[in-house]
Design an enzyme around this catalytic site. Structure first.
Site, PDB file in Angstrom:
ATOM      1  N   ARG A 271      92.598  11.845 -37.779  1.00 37.93           N
ATOM      2  CA  ARG A 271      91.759  11.787 -38.979  1.00 37.93           C
ATOM      3  C   ARG A 271      91.816  13.164 -39.635  1.00 37.93           C
ATOM      4  O   ARG A 271      91.888  14.193 -38.941  1.00 37.93           O
ATOM      5  CB  ARG A 271      90.295  11.453 -38.624  1.00 37.93           C
ATOM      6  CG  ARG A 271      90.031   9.989 -38.311  1.00 37.93           C
ATOM      7  CD  ARG A 271      90.149   9.082 -39.539  1.00 37.93           C
ATOM      8  NE  ARG A 271      89.915   7.669 -39.239  1.00 37.93           N
ATOM      9  CZ  ARG A 271      90.870   6.780 -38.980  1.00 37.93           C
ATOM     10  NH1 ARG A 271      92.135   7.144 -38.941  1.00 37.93           N
ATOM     11  NH2 ARG A 271      90.560   5.515 -38.734  1.00 37.93           N
TER      12      ARG A 271
ATOM     13  N   ASP B 274      99.450  12.752 -41.656  1.00 35.43           N
ATOM     14  CA  ASP B 274      99.371  11.401 -42.205  1.00 35.43           C
ATOM     15  C   ASP B 274      97.950  11.115 -42.694  1.00 35.43           C
ATOM     16  O   ASP B 274      97.692  10.059 -43.260  1.00 35.43           O
ATOM     17  CB  ASP B 274      99.754  10.387 -41.110  1.00 35.43           C
ATOM     18  CG  ASP B 274      99.817   8.960 -41.632  1.00 35.43           C
ATOM     19  OD1 ASP B 274     100.524   8.747 -42.634  1.00 35.43           O
ATOM     20  OD2 ASP B 274      99.155   8.072 -41.059  1.00 35.43           O
TER      21      ASP B 274
ATOM     22  N   GLU C  82      91.159  12.422 -48.330  1.00 30.73           N
ATOM     23  CA  GLU C  82      92.184  11.430 -48.678  1.00 30.73           C
ATOM     24  C   GLU C  82      91.656  10.259 -49.505  1.00 30.73           C
ATOM     25  O   GLU C  82      92.417   9.606 -50.221  1.00 30.73           O
ATOM     26  CB  GLU C  82      92.898  10.907 -47.422  1.00 30.73           C
ATOM     27  CG  GLU C  82      92.039  10.032 -46.522  1.00 30.73           C
ATOM     28  CD  GLU C  82      92.828   9.490 -45.336  1.00 30.73           C
ATOM     29  OE1 GLU C  82      93.519  10.272 -44.686  1.00 30.73           O
ATOM     30  OE2 GLU C  82      92.717   8.278 -45.062  1.00 30.73           O
TER      31      GLU C  82
ATOM     32  N   HIS D 231      98.639   8.164 -45.009  1.00 30.98           N
ATOM     33  CA  HIS D 231      97.983   7.265 -44.041  1.00 30.98           C
ATOM     34  C   HIS D 231      98.795   5.975 -43.863  1.00 30.98           C
ATOM     35  O   HIS D 231      98.276   4.875 -44.005  1.00 30.98           O
ATOM     36  CB  HIS D 231      96.541   6.945 -44.488  1.00 30.98           C
ATOM     37  CG  HIS D 231      95.628   6.678 -43.324  1.00 30.98           C
ATOM     38  ND1 HIS D 231      94.352   7.186 -43.229  1.00 30.98           N
ATOM     39  CD2 HIS D 231      95.818   5.957 -42.184  1.00 30.98           C
ATOM     40  CE1 HIS D 231      93.802   6.783 -42.103  1.00 30.98           C
ATOM     41  NE2 HIS D 231      94.675   6.034 -41.441  1.00 30.98           N
TER      42      HIS D 231
HETATM   43  P1  NAD Z   1      91.459   5.696 -28.074  1.00 35.09           P
HETATM   44  O1  NAD Z   1      89.984   5.468 -28.102  1.00 35.09           O
HETATM   45  O2  NAD Z   1      92.308   4.800 -27.247  1.00 35.09           O
HETATM   46  O3  NAD Z   1      91.773   7.201 -27.629  1.00 35.09           O
HETATM   47  C1  NAD Z   1      91.080   8.311 -28.084  1.00 35.09           C
HETATM   48  C2  NAD Z   1      91.077   9.349 -26.974  1.00 35.09           C
HETATM   49  O4  NAD Z   1      90.465  10.537 -27.481  1.00 35.09           O
HETATM   50  C3  NAD Z   1      90.248   8.904 -25.758  1.00 35.09           C
HETATM   51  O5  NAD Z   1      91.019   9.068 -24.580  1.00 35.09           O
HETATM   52  C4  NAD Z   1      89.039   9.828 -25.790  1.00 35.09           C
HETATM   53  O6  NAD Z   1      88.518  10.120 -24.506  1.00 35.09           O
HETATM   54  C5  NAD Z   1      89.654  11.077 -26.446  1.00 35.09           C
HETATM   55  N1  NAD Z   1      88.645  12.003 -26.952  1.00 35.09           N
HETATM   56  C6  NAD Z   1      87.415  11.741 -27.458  1.00 35.09           C
HETATM   57  N2  NAD Z   1      86.782  12.885 -27.757  1.00 35.09           N
HETATM   58  C7  NAD Z   1      87.628  13.906 -27.438  1.00 35.09           C
HETATM   59  C8  NAD Z   1      87.554  15.312 -27.516  1.00 35.09           C
HETATM   60  N3  NAD Z   1      86.445  15.916 -27.941  1.00 35.09           N
HETATM   61  N4  NAD Z   1      88.622  16.036 -27.115  1.00 35.09           N
HETATM   62  C9  NAD Z   1      89.744  15.432 -26.645  1.00 35.09           C
HETATM   63  N5  NAD Z   1      89.874  14.093 -26.536  1.00 35.09           N
HETATM   64  C10 NAD Z   1      88.834  13.341 -26.930  1.00 35.09           C
HETATM   65  O7  NAD Z   1      91.915   5.674 -29.595  1.00 35.09           O
HETATM   66  P2  NAD Z   1      93.389   5.432 -30.172  1.00 35.09           P
HETATM   67  O8  NAD Z   1      93.602   3.994 -30.426  1.00 35.09           O
HETATM   68  O9  NAD Z   1      94.357   6.188 -29.330  1.00 35.09           O
HETATM   69  O10 NAD Z   1      93.245   6.149 -31.612  1.00 35.09           O
HETATM   70  C11 NAD Z   1      93.010   7.539 -31.750  1.00 35.09           C
HETATM   71  C12 NAD Z   1      92.672   7.863 -33.184  1.00 35.09           C
HETATM   72  O11 NAD Z   1      93.810   7.652 -34.012  1.00 35.09           O
HETATM   73  C13 NAD Z   1      91.596   6.940 -33.808  1.00 35.09           C
HETATM   74  O12 NAD Z   1      90.281   7.380 -33.520  1.00 35.09           O
HETATM   75  C14 NAD Z   1      91.902   7.014 -35.280  1.00 35.09           C
HETATM   76  O13 NAD Z   1      91.103   8.046 -35.854  1.00 35.09           O
HETATM   77  C15 NAD Z   1      93.378   7.422 -35.329  1.00 35.09           C
HETATM   78  N6  NAD Z   1      94.227   6.366 -35.933  1.00 35.09           N
HETATM   79  C16 NAD Z   1      95.023   6.680 -36.992  1.00 35.09           C
HETATM   80  C17 NAD Z   1      95.823   5.718 -37.581  1.00 35.09           C
HETATM   81  C18 NAD Z   1      96.750   6.006 -38.746  1.00 35.09           C
HETATM   82  O14 NAD Z   1      97.252   5.073 -39.389  1.00 35.09           O
HETATM   83  N7  NAD Z   1      97.027   7.259 -39.055  1.00 35.09           N
HETATM   84  C19 NAD Z   1      95.803   4.409 -37.074  1.00 35.09           C
HETATM   85  C20 NAD Z   1      94.995   4.130 -35.977  1.00 35.09           C
HETATM   86  C21 NAD Z   1      94.210   5.108 -35.412  1.00 35.09           C
END
Ligand code: NAD
Length: 330
Positions: free
Chosen positions: A234, A258, A263, A295
């Site tokens: 994000r 991305d 945004e 994005h």
């Molecule tokens: P997920 O919940 O499977 O994984 C997130 C990980 O981050 C978890 O293991 C969690 O413990 C860890 N985390 C939480 N707080 C933390 C911190 N303070 N320090 C370090 N690690 C921490 O989520 P995911 O499916 O892997 O997605 C991750 C992120 O990717 C989403 O939250 C979303 O913001 C982003 N995303 C972006 C797109 C895109 O199109 N660009 C698409 C989907 C998701």
């Protein structure tokens, strides 16, 4: 069920209409984002279906409740744009798509790395103009480099697996260790060590109060000169102004993003005939070592199919009074 979609793009309409071939739902597809100004358009619908830049503030949610909207269905994973407290107060469940294709996002992060490194975007343009010179196209081997992964959930762990395939050493940081990664030789280290040792850092944690501006002036100072920073998480995980400063001094070697803090005013729109008013992104766009995509990491056929399927499953479960497995808990 009647469902109003906000921030609709042609691909949303295509995938959702295709899945609704038995016409079990009535869809209203709207282009504008859900905001305090547009919330009235949800009138008459039992559910709203929203995306990453729709703004579900307390005021918007109150207005949804007044219009008897009973469900907020996110067609994305992240939910940082929803005031969950307000949704709970109004007894409106918020459902999301926790995982649709971690590969889509992880592979896009790798695309940013490869393009920034090997400059294929520049080579493509040069060759089209019969410029076959190789000047200033020097990259580096990924093999043997250290890659820092912040957040090793579904996307971060998939990304770590791909980068291991390149022969990189993977350092990770997370509030919860992923056992499967440990057995693959991924090393969990404190964030300070990850910052200090990584040649490439890729952000895959959610945006929370703890992670907002995780990459800032102080943390950038702790990184290796020439670092490649990749953000597909994000926008606000990064303090963009601090990153610009680090790019200007040359300390930050590359930036692939991305997602961007502001945004919602830019991404997903064709602004090619408009004067861009956002001077921060305008400055970022001038750097030769910055690559911005709007994005699009989620935008694969597989991901869109899964987003559609799971969103409709969430809506069906609500309609039938079944347990909402993908409800977002406060
Ligand atoms: P997920 O919940 O499977 O994984 C997130 C990980 O981050 C978890 O293991 C969690 O413990 C860890 N985390 C939480 N707080 C933390 C911190 N303070 N320090 C370090 N690690 C921490 O989520 P995911 O499916 O892997 O997605 C991750 C992120 O990717 C989403 O939250 C979303 O913001 C982003 N995303 C972006 C797109 C895109 O199109 N660009 C698409 C989907 C998701």
């Amino acid at each position: 069920m009647k469902i109003t979609f906000f921030s609709t793009k042609s691909y949303d309409q295509l995938y959702f209409e295709r899945a609704n071939n038995k016409q079990q739902h009535e869809f209203i597809f709207l282009e504008p984002a859900l905001t305090e100004n547009t919330v009235g358009l949800a009138a008459g619908s039992k559910a709203v279906c929203v995306f990453v830049n729709d703004k579900l503030t307390a005021k918007v949610i109150q207005s949804l409740a007044e219009q008897k909207v009973e469900l907020i269905a996110l067609r994305c994973a992240g939910f940082n744009n929803v005031d969950l407290k307000a949704a709970k107060e109004h007894n409106i469940p918020v459902v999301r798509v926790p995982a649709y294709s971690p590969h889509a996002i992880a592979e896009h992060a790798v695309a940013l790395i490869l393009t920034l490194n090997r400059k294929t975007h520049k080579a493509y343009n040069r060759v089209r103009e019969s410029n076959f010179s190789l000047d200033r196209l020097i990259g580096f081997d990924l093999y043997g480099k250290t890659v820092g992964v912040v957040g090793t959930g579904k996307i971060g762990s998939t990304f770590a697996g791909i980068m291991r395939g390149f022969g990189c050493t993977i350092l990770a940081t997370d509030i919860q260790e992923n056992k499967a990664l440990l057995s693959q030789g991924v090393q969990y280290v404190p964030i300070q060590e990850l910052l200090a040792k990584s040649d490439i850092i890729s952000l895959h944690c959610p945006l929370t109060e703890q992670t907002r501006h995780l990459i800032n002036e102080q943390t950038l100072k702790q990184t290796k000169p020439g670092l490649m920073l990749i953000n597909t998480g994000r926008g606000a995980l990064i303090d963009t102004k601090a990153v610009i400063k680090a790019l200007k001094t040359g300390h930050l070697g590359y930036l692939g993003m991305d997602v961007y803090e502001q945004e919602e005013n830019l991404f997903f729109k064709d602004l090619s005939e408009t004067i861009i008013q956002d001077d921060v992104i305008a400055r970022l766009m001038t750097f030769p070592n910055v690559l911005i995509t709007a994005h699009q990491a989620f935008l694969t056929e597989e991901a869109l199919s899964e987003i559609t399927r799971i969103t409709l499953e969430n809506i069906d479960a609500f309609e039938k009074g079944n347990t909402l497995v993908n409800v977002v808990q406060l």
